[in-house]
Design a protein around this motif. Structure first.
Motif, PDB file in Angstrom:
ATOM      1  N   HIS A 554       0.446  -0.566  -0.121  1.00  0.00           N
ATOM      2  CA  HIS A 554      -0.243   0.327   0.079  1.00  0.00           C
ATOM      3  C   HIS A 554       0.940   1.202   0.132  1.00  0.00           C
ATOM      4  CE1 HIS A 554      -3.224  -2.604   1.263  1.00  0.00           C
ATOM      5  NE2 HIS A 554      -3.808  -1.994   0.678  1.00  0.00           N
ATOM      6  N   VAL A 555       2.073   1.110   0.779  1.00  0.00           N
ATOM      7  CA  VAL A 555       2.860   2.795   0.906  1.00  0.00           C
ATOM      8  C   VAL A 555       3.603   2.731  -0.445  1.00  0.00           C
ATOM      9  CG1 VAL A 555       4.260   3.444   2.084  1.00  0.00           C
ATOM     10  CG2 VAL A 555       2.817   2.097   3.638  1.00  0.00           C
ATOM     11  N   ARG A 556       3.632   1.629  -1.021  1.00  0.00           N
ATOM     12  CA  ARG A 556       4.490   1.680  -2.643  1.00  0.00           C
ATOM     13  C   ARG A 556       3.680   1.998  -3.757  1.00  0.00           C
ATOM     14  NH1 ARG A 556       8.692  -1.745  -6.315  1.00  0.00           N
ATOM     15  NH2 ARG A 556       8.545  -0.570  -7.721  1.00  0.00           N
ATOM     16  N   ALA A 557       2.347   2.008  -3.643  1.00  0.00           N
ATOM     17  CA  ALA A 557       1.544   2.521  -4.321  1.00  0.00           C
ATOM     18  C   ALA A 557       0.993   3.868  -3.778  1.00  0.00           C
ATOM     19  CB  ALA A 557       0.073   1.336  -4.084  1.00  0.00           C
ATOM     20  N   THR A 562       1.290   9.545  -5.773  1.00  0.00           N
ATOM     21  CA  THR A 562       1.465  11.099  -5.513  1.00  0.00           C
ATOM     22  C   THR A 562       2.421  11.390  -6.095  1.00  0.00           C
ATOM     23  OG1 THR A 562       2.122   9.625  -3.560  1.00  0.00           O
ATOM     24  CG2 THR A 562      -0.440  10.282  -3.544  1.00  0.00           C
ATOM     25  N   ALA A 563       2.883  10.733  -6.436  1.00  0.00           N
ATOM     26  CA  ALA A 563       4.485  11.123  -7.536  1.00  0.00           C
ATOM     27  C   ALA A 563       3.974  12.955  -8.407  1.00  0.00           C
ATOM     28  CB  ALA A 563       5.534  10.489  -7.853  1.00  0.00           C
ATOM     29  N   LEU A 564       4.918  13.302  -8.228  1.00  0.00           N
ATOM     30  CA  LEU A 564       4.721  14.314  -9.182  1.00  0.00           C
ATOM     31  C   LEU A 564       5.154  14.487 -10.585  1.00  0.00           C
ATOM     32  CD1 LEU A 564       4.050  17.412  -9.233  1.00  0.00           C
ATOM     33  CD2 LEU A 564       6.240  17.632  -9.049  1.00  0.00           C
ATOM     34  N   ASP A 565       4.161  14.250 -11.150  1.00  0.00           N
ATOM     35  CA  ASP A 565       4.915  14.141 -13.209  1.00  0.00           C
ATOM     36  C   ASP A 565       5.771  15.089 -13.854  1.00  0.00           C
ATOM     37  OD1 ASP A 565       4.303  12.482 -15.152  1.00  0.00           O
ATOM     38  OD2 ASP A 565       2.637  12.394 -16.140  1.00  0.00           O
ATOM     39  N   ASP A 566       5.996  14.729 -14.199  1.00  0.00           N
ATOM     40  CA  ASP A 566       7.286  15.794 -15.086  1.00  0.00           C
ATOM     41  C   ASP A 566       6.675  15.600 -16.212  1.00  0.00           C
ATOM     42  OD1 ASP A 566       8.689  14.001 -17.618  1.00  0.00           O
ATOM     43  OD2 ASP A 566       7.794  13.051 -16.424  1.00  0.00           O
ATOM     44  N   ALA A 586       1.527  12.132  -0.164  1.00  0.00           N
ATOM     45  CA  ALA A 586       1.138  10.710   0.141  1.00  0.00           C
ATOM     46  C   ALA A 586       0.495  10.786   0.886  1.00  0.00           C
ATOM     47  CB  ALA A 586       2.676  10.368  -0.013  1.00  0.00           C
ATOM     48  N   VAL A 587       0.783  11.136   2.298  1.00  0.00           N
ATOM     49  CA  VAL A 587       0.323  11.272   3.686  1.00  0.00           C
ATOM     50  C   VAL A 587      -1.216  11.395   3.280  1.00  0.00           C
ATOM     51  CG1 VAL A 587      -0.122  12.260   5.738  1.00  0.00           C
ATOM     52  CG2 VAL A 587       2.452  12.081   5.113  1.00  0.00           C
ATOM     53  N   GLU A 588      -1.307  12.140   2.181  1.00  0.00           N
ATOM     54  CA  GLU A 588      -2.869  13.150   2.461  1.00  0.00           C
ATOM     55  C   GLU A 588      -3.661  11.374   1.764  1.00  0.00           C
ATOM     56  OE1 GLU A 588      -5.614  16.664   0.368  1.00  0.00           O
ATOM     57  OE2 GLU A 588      -3.729  15.853  -0.488  1.00  0.00           O
ATOM     58  N   LEU A 589      -2.954  10.723   0.835  1.00  0.00           N
ATOM     59  CA  LEU A 589      -3.624   9.823   0.828  1.00  0.00           C
ATOM     60  C   LEU A 589      -4.167   9.124   1.290  1.00  0.00           C
ATOM     61  CD1 LEU A 589      -5.110   8.002  -2.293  1.00  0.00           C
ATOM     62  CD2 LEU A 589      -3.156   7.781  -2.968  1.00  0.00           C
ATOM     63  N   ALA A 590      -2.661   8.123   1.500  1.00  0.00           N
ATOM     64  CA  ALA A 590      -2.696   6.896   2.842  1.00  0.00           C
ATOM     65  C   ALA A 590      -4.091   7.586   3.937  1.00  0.00           C
ATOM     66  CB  ALA A 590      -1.504   7.427   3.404  1.00  0.00           C
ATOM     67  N   ARG A 591      -4.559   8.748   4.083  1.00  0.00           N
ATOM     68  CA  ARG A 591      -5.021   8.981   5.115  1.00  0.00           C
ATOM     69  C   ARG A 591      -6.665   8.897   4.695  1.00  0.00           C
ATOM     70  NH1 ARG A 591      -2.217  14.165   8.343  1.00  0.00           N
ATOM     71  NH2 ARG A 591      -1.686  13.030   9.792  1.00  0.00           N
ATOM     72  N   THR A 592      -6.517   8.642   3.399  1.00  0.00           N
ATOM     73  CA  THR A 592      -8.056   8.522   3.245  1.00  0.00           C
ATOM     74  C   THR A 592      -8.183   6.854   3.151  1.00  0.00           C
ATOM     75  OG1 THR A 592      -7.755   9.105   0.912  1.00  0.00           O
ATOM     76  CG2 THR A 592      -8.175  10.129   1.614  1.00  0.00           C
ATOM     77  N   LEU A 593      -7.277   5.862   3.263  1.00  0.00           N
ATOM     78  CA  LEU A 593      -7.714   4.543   2.527  1.00  0.00           C
ATOM     79  C   LEU A 593      -8.389   4.119   3.808  1.00  0.00           C
ATOM     80  CD1 LEU A 593      -3.449   3.434   1.368  1.00  0.00           C
ATOM     81  CD2 LEU A 593      -5.909   4.358  -0.221  1.00  0.00           C
ATOM     82  N   PRO A 594      -9.637   3.133   3.648  1.00  0.00           N
ATOM     83  CA  PRO A 594     -10.249   2.032   4.624  1.00  0.00           C
ATOM     84  C   PRO A 594      -9.331   1.550   5.539  1.00  0.00           C
ATOM     85  CG  PRO A 594     -10.752   1.105   2.717  1.00  0.00           C
ATOM     86  CD  PRO A 594      -9.526   2.337   2.182  1.00  0.00           C
ATOM     87  N   GLY A 596      -6.677  -0.755   7.223  1.00  0.00           N
ATOM     88  CA  GLY A 596      -6.079  -1.888   6.706  1.00  0.00           C
ATOM     89  C   GLY A 596      -5.594  -1.908   5.088  1.00  0.00           C
ATOM     90  N   GLY A 597      -6.284  -0.520   4.853  1.00  0.00           N
ATOM     91  CA  GLY A 597      -5.841  -0.299   2.775  1.00  0.00           C
ATOM     92  C   GLY A 597      -6.525  -0.533   1.759  1.00  0.00           C
ATOM     93  N   GLY A 598      -7.440  -0.997   2.206  1.00  0.00           N
ATOM     94  CA  GLY A 598      -8.051  -1.918   0.554  1.00  0.00           C
ATOM     95  C   GLY A 598      -7.502  -2.050  -0.343  1.00  0.00           C
ATOM     96  N   PRO A 599      -8.621  -1.826  -1.295  1.00  0.00           N
ATOM     97  CA  PRO A 599      -7.190  -2.479  -2.429  1.00  0.00           C
ATOM     98  C   PRO A 599      -6.590  -1.214  -3.095  1.00  0.00           C
ATOM     99  CG  PRO A 599      -9.904  -2.187  -2.932  1.00  0.00           C
ATOM    100  CD  PRO A 599     -10.152  -1.581  -1.515  1.00  0.00           C
ATOM    101  N   LEU A 600      -5.420  -1.428  -2.842  1.00  0.00           N
ATOM    102  CA  LEU A 600      -3.882  -0.957  -3.629  1.00  0.00           C
ATOM    103  C   LEU A 600      -4.667   0.024  -4.503  1.00  0.00           C
ATOM    104  CD1 LEU A 600      -1.394  -3.312  -4.453  1.00  0.00           C
ATOM    105  CD2 LEU A 600      -1.424  -1.865  -2.425  1.00  0.00           C
ATOM    106  N   PRO A 601      -4.282   1.189  -4.815  1.00  0.00           N
ATOM    107  CA  PRO A 601      -4.290   2.606  -5.026  1.00  0.00           C
ATOM    108  C   PRO A 601      -3.956   2.289  -6.293  1.00  0.00           C
ATOM    109  CG  PRO A 601      -2.998   3.160  -3.207  1.00  0.00           C
ATOM    110  CD  PRO A 601      -3.555   1.953  -3.060  1.00  0.00           C
TER     111      PRO A 601
END
Length: 603
Positions: A554-557, A562-566, A586-594, A596-601
């Motif tokens: 989940h953390v890798r995903a 959330t990486a900034l595209d060139d 990344a932290v903002e998105l992680a906080r929205t996950l259910p 246990g993480g749920g499906p990988l983003p």
């Protein structure tokens, strides 16, 4: 002035006044080394850390025995190795592996053993830094909640780390903000400087796989002689978790904050696994053992700013094991510094390792950064400011009268100030290179770059009496260069380099009084994918800190999504991967996950 008076006709009858003579193997007569500069007291000529050997013995993978424990099966293969006259280097029973050194004949015999599945090289791995321009737990230190925004390096800001734990940028940790607290990060590298204030509070435990002890200091002691490493592991560790406000009183460079620097995740806990020696090299089996140790210690993130050009099945097996289908430890590794397509290993092991490339402080691709479809994300890897071994970095100055000359200190130079006559020693090929102007009472040696290692040049002129050394570059585009004396030694003198143009001007001033000064620093700028990797490791620690229930997958995903595209090549590409890692997003998105993480983003 040193003068030599030759008496007699044969070599056996030669006598010299001044500092005496020596007849080396080649037959040339050299002045005797000045007192206190004996050859044995100085380091031998260096061998590049990027030497060509690719293995230190072999790794033997053997069949597990149903009726025996892993240790018992390991013991059986150890006996087989010893019967063939081999030397066992390390055992990894959890993966049915033994590293050993055997003769070619013994190796041929061992391969016929029905219990042996495979024999692979114990290849060399190397630090990925360029030459300088180093289960959930409670945090073990005392996080200083207040420091200075001056500690926020350009790299730190580029990956949005301060936005996570100091949203209003007032130099105070925001209450309840994720800082990496509760997360162990294991740095698999060259060890650390245990006295550096930026790291002492975060340290939990360490292991030295080079010297086989529990002191992972970036140094080796042999026959009473201490050899200090280049600070690579200290630099990497501090990028991840240097302490807020901890560097007060340290030696910093001009324009740098007196508090030093702060890491991406200043609340994380530090595990140190030393696998690189003081020359920056290590072995595959030590990396394998270190990865397993980190996992056993409860690390959620392993940071590896090292690698080799070729893969190893045995090494990949360990990374896959601790990854555990994405439920285990997240390993983050440098893509390599050859600037070519195809990343180094372990960075190339998908999906168990995140491959990290480098960008400059403007977010542009760094030309040295290896790239390819394996690349996950990029992070700052050019002129990254971080801590190093105390006093290992330096400032320098060269003054002729009232006129300063721009210079750079050589790595491992001695510190101090010396004023003396400038003597042109040419290429510094031997002790006679400085001619009759050399004196054991002291002088400043000017030496041209070329032909020899810098430490050989320094050794020769020091033995002729030099108390300071200036090395002139022979490549105009390189400016005053970034050079090294190879290793630390108590006999070095203040040694600096100057540009090609400055060198030419100095040679015209031979005989003038010159002052050379070098001053030790505790922080320095370094470049390489080695420096990019810890930025990503730190961001991963922040995400784990914000959401300790998430898996490594989940953390890798989250980091990739959330990486900034060139802007040049939108979407996932070979040189930027998913883009520049972004902590706040990344932290903002992680906080929205259910839970246990749920499906990988999805990216």
């Amino acid at each position: 002035m040193k003068r030599w008076l030759w008496i007699g006709l044969g070599l056996s009858g030669l006598v010299a006044s001044g500092c005496g003579t020596e007849v080396p193997p080649g037959g040339d007569i050299l002045p005797q080394a000045c007192p206190g500069t004996a050859e044995a007291a100085l380091p031998a000529p260096a061998v590049s850390a990027l030497r060509t050997d690719t293995a230190d013995g072999v790794i033997i993978t053997y069949k597990p025995k149903v009726s025996a424990s892993a240790l018992a099966a390991s013991a059986d293969i150890v006996k087989a190795v010893e019967r063939e006259g081999g030397t066992v280097l390390r055992r990894v029973p959890t993966l049915n592996m033994v590293a050993a050194r055997l003769s070619p004949e013994a190796l041929t015999t061992l391969k016929l053993n029905p219990d042996v599945l495979s024999v692979t090289p114990n290849r060399r791995v190397y630090a990925m830094g360029l030459p300088t321009p180093p289960p959930l737990v409670s945090w073990q230190g005392t996080l200083i909640p207040q420091g200075s925004v001056g500690e926020y390096t350009d790299g730190l800001k580029l990956v949005q780390a301060p936005q996570v734990w100091d949203a209003n940028s007032d130099g105070v940790i925001d209450p309840g903000a994720p800082t990496g607290e509760g997360v162990k990060v294991c740095v698999i590298d060259s060890g650390w400087d245990s006295k550096h204030p930026e790291l002492m509070g975060a340290f939990v435990k360490g292991k030295d796989f080079v010297d086989n002890d529990d002191d992972p200091s970036d140094q080796t002691v042999s026959q009473g002689v201490v050899t200090v490493g280049g600070g690579h592991g200290t630099h990497v560790s501090a990028t991840i978790l240097a302490q807020f406000g901890a560097g007060s009183g340290g030696r910093v460079g001009p324009g740098q904050d007196p508090n030093g620097v702060v890491g991406v995740a200043p609340g994380a806990s530090l595990l140190v696994a030393r696998v690189l020696d003081t020359e920056g090299g290590g072995s595959t089996v030590d990396v394998i053992a270190a990865v397993e140790w980190c996992h056993e210690q409860g690390a959620q993130v392993a940071s590896l700013s090292l690698g080799a050009p070729d893969p190893s099945e045995t090494e990949q097996a360990m990374f896959d094991k601790v990854w555990d289908g994405g439920k285990g430890m997240l390993s983050v590794a440098a893509s390599g510094n050859d600037g070519k397509k195809g990343v180094a290993y372990p960075a190339g092991y998908l999906p168990s390792v995140m491959a990290v490339g480098a960008v400059d402080l403007k977010g542009e691709y760094a030309p040295f950064s290896q790239f390819g479809q394996e690349l996950s994300v990029v992070a700052p890897g050019v002129n990254v400011l971080s801590a190093t071994v105390l006093g290992a970095a330096a400032l320098s100055s060269v003054d002729v009268g009232s006129a300063p000359v721009t210079s750079s200190p050589l790595t491992y130079t001695a510190q101090g100030t010396y004023t003396g006559r400038l003597v042109n020693c040419g290429l510094g090929a031997d002790r006679a290179a400085c001619g009759e102007q050399a004196t054991c009472e002291g002088f400043v040696a000017y030496v041209d770059r070329g032909d020899l290692f810098f430490e050989e040049k320094a050794r020769n002129v020091i033995q002729a009496g030099a108390r300071a050394v200036i090395i002139g570059n022979n490549v105009a585009e390189d400016g005053d260069g970034t050079f090294t004396l190879g290793s630390a030694n108590s006999h070095w003198v203040p040694t600096v380099s100057v540009s090609m143009a400055s060198g030419a001007a100095l040679k015209q001033l031979e005989g003038r009084e010159v002052t050379v000064t070098t001053t030790g620093l505790d922080y320095q700028r370094e470049s390489g994918t080695s420096m990019a990797t810890p930025h990503v490791s730190g961001v991963a620690a922040l995400v784990f800190s914000a959401r300790p229930d998430l898996s490594a997958a989940h953390v890798r995903a989250v980091l990739e999504k959330t990486a900034l595209d060139d802007k040049a090549t939108p979407g996932v590409d070979d040189k930027y991967g998913h883009g520049l890692v972004q902590a706040a997003k990344a932290v903002e998105l992680a906080r929205t996950l259910p839970q246990g993480g749920g499906p990988l983003p999805l990216p």
